[in-house]
Each structure stands twice: as C-alpha cells, then as structure tokens.
Write an enzyme that holds these catalytic residues in place. Structure first.
Site: not given
Ligand code: IPE
Ligand code: IPE
Ligand code: MG
Length: 257
Positions: A36, A53, A147
C-alpha cells in the site's frame, strides 16, 4: 560447579543466522504483503498516481527476490482488491495492464529461479487481456518447485468466503457432505488458498493499520507487521527487518509457551 557444567552442555546450540541476522531455520514459510501507499508516494513527488504503481513494480521485483533468497516458500502479494474497482477508470485500466508489463520483464527471471506463479482471486472478473497473461504465466510455471509467488488480483476475502460457503452448501444439497461433518478443513478446501499454508507473517506498508479484506480466514494466527513506509520505498533490508522482528516474537496459538 557440576551444575554449571551441566548447564553449559545443555545450552542450545547457537542459532545459524545469515549476514542479515535472519535465523535460517525459522524463516516464515508464507509471507503475505499488503502493498500500500503507491498513490501517496507519487503525490509526494508531484507525480500522477500511476507513476506510483509503476514504481511499486520495482519493489515487487526486489521483494520477490529477497524472499526467495532466504527460502520463503510462499509469497502472497495483494495487488488489486475486489473493492479497487471503485477507483477512476484510468487508474483501474493502468493497474490491469501492470501484470502484463511485469511478466514481460520478469517471467524469464522467475522461470530461472524455479518460481511458480499463482493467481489468487476471481479471474472471471478480470479483463480478457489481463486474464490471458496471468493464466499463461500460471501455465508456464506450473511445474516449477521453488517459491510460490501468489498474486492476489481481484481478490477479496469476503467474496472468497461466500464462494466457499456456497460450495459447501452445494455438497450438502448433493448429499456428499453431512452438516455435522463441516469443519475447518472443509472450509480450507473450499478457499482459493487451498493447499497453501496459512501466512505466518503479514506486512502492510503505508501506515494504514487494517486488513482491507485480505486473507481474513487465513490470518487467524498470522503475525502482523506494519510500517509507515510507502510500498515503492520498501527495500530488501526493510523486508529482512520485518523477518527479524517476526523471528523475535513468541507465537502461542492460544496455548502456553
Ligand atoms: C496500493 O497503493 C496499490 C493498490 C491498492 C492497487 P494505493 O494505490 O492504495 O496507494 P495509496 O494508498 O492511495 O497511497
Ligand atoms: C488494499 O489497499 C489493497 C491493495 C493493496 C491491493 P487499499 O488502498 O485498497 O485499501 P484501503 O482502501 O486503504 O483500505
Ligand atoms: Mg491504498
């Protein structure tokens, strides 16, 4: 004297830490991150929100590598919530193009790292072009065993739970499940995270101290860690700082230490 000697021998062997002070045999299996603060990061620089972003994408790259390097097994990143559709169309359109841009640049590297990409969310609600690239990436990496990079895209915990409850209700209606047999396992099996361990650690950047509809069921016993930093500023060292703090906490799961 004798007692002192015995104590000396009983002392736990020194924990193995890496160069960042991380205890190697208690790295969290699953870390979830609410990324965030992109908009505020941009605003502070006099830039449009979308610049934030884009900058956030660099942080995704850095933190994915940092997590993989210490042996995290699952990294879940909250990229777009079911509530983020409320934002202006321009911003939503931009966000729906980002996975494409990210994967175009990073898929080869992720492949080399043996990383598996999974999308957590409701793909049917995504625009066709977004759905196609993310599903392609899932397919290409499906046999990788390293992962798991779990990207929460059009994800909302309440929608996920409603879907799970519907699935369970259908099994009861079909007669394949008895009401009395409904338990935590039946719920877990019906959630989008089925097969994954619950997050051990959840990180939220930007100073907001809430979950914003993220993994509400799964986070029942997750350790929460908050920082005021905006997501684009969040670096490898900050991630390792969170991991060290996680390692210093005592988890009890309702029991006693
Ligand atoms: C997080 O940054 C990214 C998404 C929610 C898509 P924000 O866009 O929420 O940034 P702030 O919270 O407005 O600063
Ligand atoms: C949560 O951030 C969603 C993502 C990071 C994708 P928001 O910025 O949407 O959350 P609120 O609105 O501040 O709770
Ligand atoms: Mg926000």
């Amino acid at each position: 004297m004798l007692r002192r000697l015995i104590r000396l021998f009983q002392k736990a062997p020194t924990e193995q830490t890496d160069e960042h002070g991380i205890v190697l045999d208690s790295v969290p299996n699953h870390v979830a991150i609410i990324m965030d603060g992109n908009g505020r990061w941009a605003k502070r620089r006099g830039l449009p929100r979308i610049a934030g972003h884009r900058a956030g994408m660099q942080a995704v790259k850095e933190i994915t590598t940092a997590a993989d390097d210490i042996g995290v097994k699952v990294l879940t990143l909250y990229a777009f919530s079911t509530e983020n559709w409320k934002r202006p169309t321009d911003e939503v359109d931009f966000l729906m193009r980002l996975p494409e841009e990210f994967l175009r640049m990073e898929l080869d590297t992720l492949m080399k790292r043996n990383c598996r990409i999974r999308i957590l969310g409701h793909p049917e609600g995504l625009p066709e072009h977004t759905r196609k690239v993310v599903q392609d990436a899932e397919r290409k990496t499906k046999d990788n065993t390293g992962l798991i990079l779990n990207i929460a895209l059009n994800y909302g915990s309440r929608a996920e739970m409603i879907q799970a409850v519907k699935q369970i209700a259908q099994q009861v209606a079909d007669g394949t499940l008895q009401v009395d047999d409904i338990d935590e396992q039946s719920m877990e099996k019906s959630l989008l995270t089925h097969g994954l361990p619950d997050p051990d650690l959840m990180i939220r950047t930007s100073g907001e101290v809430r979950l914003s509809n993220f993994l509400l069921w799964q986070a029942a016993y997750t350790e929460l860690w908050f920082t005021n930093m905006f997501w684009p500023d969040f670096k490898r060292d900050d991630f390792y700082h969170a991991i060290r703090e996680f390692q210093s906490r005592g988890r009890r799961f309702g029991g006693l230490k």
